[in-house]
Design a protein around this motif. Structure first.
Motif, PDB file in Angstrom:
ATOM      1  N   SER A  89      47.383  56.120  57.615  1.00  0.00           N
ATOM      2  CA  SER A  89      46.313  56.179  58.619  1.00  0.00           C
ATOM      3  C   SER A  89      45.069  56.919  58.116  1.00  0.00           C
ATOM      4  N   VAL A 116      53.172  49.289  59.575  1.00  0.00           N
ATOM      5  CA  VAL A 116      52.296  50.209  60.295  1.00  0.00           C
ATOM      6  C   VAL A 116      52.494  50.181  61.814  1.00  0.00           C
ATOM      7  N   ARG A 157      50.801  48.007  63.837  1.00  0.00           N
ATOM      8  CA  ARG A 157      49.499  47.656  64.449  1.00  0.00           C
ATOM      9  C   ARG A 157      49.372  46.142  64.391  1.00  0.00           C
ATOM     10  N   LEU A 213      46.901  43.864  61.936  1.00  0.00           N
ATOM     11  CA  LEU A 213      45.910  44.724  61.263  1.00  0.00           C
ATOM     12  C   LEU A 213      45.447  44.091  59.947  1.00  0.00           C
ATOM     13  N   GLY A 216      56.292  44.875  60.386  1.00  0.00           N
ATOM     14  CA  GLY A 216      55.858  45.199  61.754  1.00  0.00           C
ATOM     15  C   GLY A 216      56.453  44.295  62.814  1.00  0.00           C
ATOM     16  N   ASN A 237      55.458  43.894  66.742  1.00  0.00           N
ATOM     17  CA  ASN A 237      54.572  44.361  67.813  1.00  0.00           C
ATOM     18  C   ASN A 237      54.595  43.347  68.943  1.00  0.00           C
ATOM     19  N   ASP A 267      52.416  42.961  61.549  1.00  0.00           N
ATOM     20  CA  ASP A 267      51.233  43.741  61.181  1.00  0.00           C
ATOM     21  C   ASP A 267      50.232  42.885  60.403  1.00  0.00           C
TER      22      ASP A 267
END
Ligand code: NAD
Length: 287
Positions: A191, A210, A212, A215, A231, A233, A243
């Motif tokens: 980050s 991550v 996110r 991203l 990832g 999400n 991600d």
């Protein structure tokens, strides 16, 4: 270039089948105990999938369910019992734990020889030391699954420029160690890193962990890179994405994992692989 899809579901199924075959020839059933505190619905699905996969592969697996208000001493006592139980080869305490329990204290209480999540400081330390052959480490399941997928995808690892996005204890850091052990030149981004896009574009192997959604855009991907998207999400409308912006990245990568159906299925398969490894090491049996 349109990337080929790395089918984690199929690779995981093959790994589980080969483990089942090995277990079928053993004089004992490797024992796995999953300890769950409270009933977080997301981890509930995961725990049920673990139980199903373990049973199908011939493991002696059970989930021990404790109430959400369990205190740390009670959980540590249960772990101590499992440590000495001769039929138990692997112990997994489902994370996250409720706030009254210190996660680190519980992980440290697990016998490192039964630590099939690979989170005990001794296993993390051995991995960081390059896991000398006479003292192999139990390796965290998700990064271990990523290494299987990279090999399945035919990625050339020695000397490759690898970038890991994320530095968590359960994914990013062990991923760094495993890629390093496979002779990659590894950069870890997080980050506080600058120039993420430019750093990622140099990667021949890119592992994103991550948390996110999407991203990593298509123009972050170097032509011909192998992209592993850890990832998971959930978007507000309910869809699961990784991600990495999959459709964009697919135009530039040589191979890429989908979400779902990429890294996810490998985690449980590697948990079973770790349990078998722990059982063979502990019981002194030959595989
Ligand atoms: P975490 O939150 O513990 O760590 C995230 C890492 O990403 C941190 O190191 C942070 O520095 C970095 N980061 C956060 N925002 C960033 C940004 N904007 N730019 C660059 N770096 C950034 O997460 P985790 O536990 O490592 O999980 C990461 C993702 O992988 C999550 O989506 C999680 O659901 C998923 N996951 C999947 C599996 C699986 O079985 N497939 C297993 C574990 C985790």
């Amino acid at each position: 270039m349109t990337a080929s899809i790395i089918d984690g579901k199929a690779v995981a199924a093959r790994l589980r089948a080969s483990l089942a075959e090995r277990v079928a020839h053993l004089p004992f059933r490797p024992g796995l105990r999953v300890v769950r505190v409270g009933d977080d619905p997301a981890s509930g699905v995961y725990v049920r999938n673990k139980d199903r996969a373990a049973a199908a592969a011939g493991f002696d697996s059970a989930t021990l369910q404790l109430p959400a208000d369990t205190d740390e001493d009670t959980l540590v006592d249960l772990v101590a019992e499992l440590n000495t139980d001769p039929v138990v080869d692997g112990i997994l305490v489902q994370l996250p734990l409720p706030p009254q329990i210190r996660q680190d204290a519980v992980i440290a209480a697990i016998d490192p020889a039964k630590d099939v999540d690979g989170f005990h400081p001794l296993n993390a330390g051995r991995l960081a030391m390059g896991a000398p052959l006479h003292r192999p480490a139990l390796v965290p399941c998700t990064p271990k699954g990523v290494m299987h997928l990279l090999r399945e995808a035919g990625a050339r690892l020695p000397g490759a420029r690898a970038v890991v996005l994320g530095r968590s204890q359960i994914v990013g850091r062990p991923m760094l160690q495993l890629l390093l052990a496979a002779d990659c030149s590894v950069t870890v981004l997080h980050s506080r890193s600058r120039d993420l896009a430019a750093e990622c574009r140099r990667a021949e192997i890119l592992v994103a962990a991550v948390g996110r959604p999407e991203l990593v855009r298509g123009d972050w991907i170097g032509e011909g890179a192998v992209v592993i998207d850890v990832g998971i999400n959930r978007l507000p409308e309910g869809r699961l994405v990784g991600d990495v912006a999959f459709a964009e990245a697919r135009e530039r990568a040589a191979a890429i994992t989908p979400v779902p159906g990429g890294v996810g299925p490998m985690t449980i398969a590697c948990l079973l692989e770790n349990t078998l490894e722990a059982a063979l090491a502990r019981r002194g049996a030959a595989g």
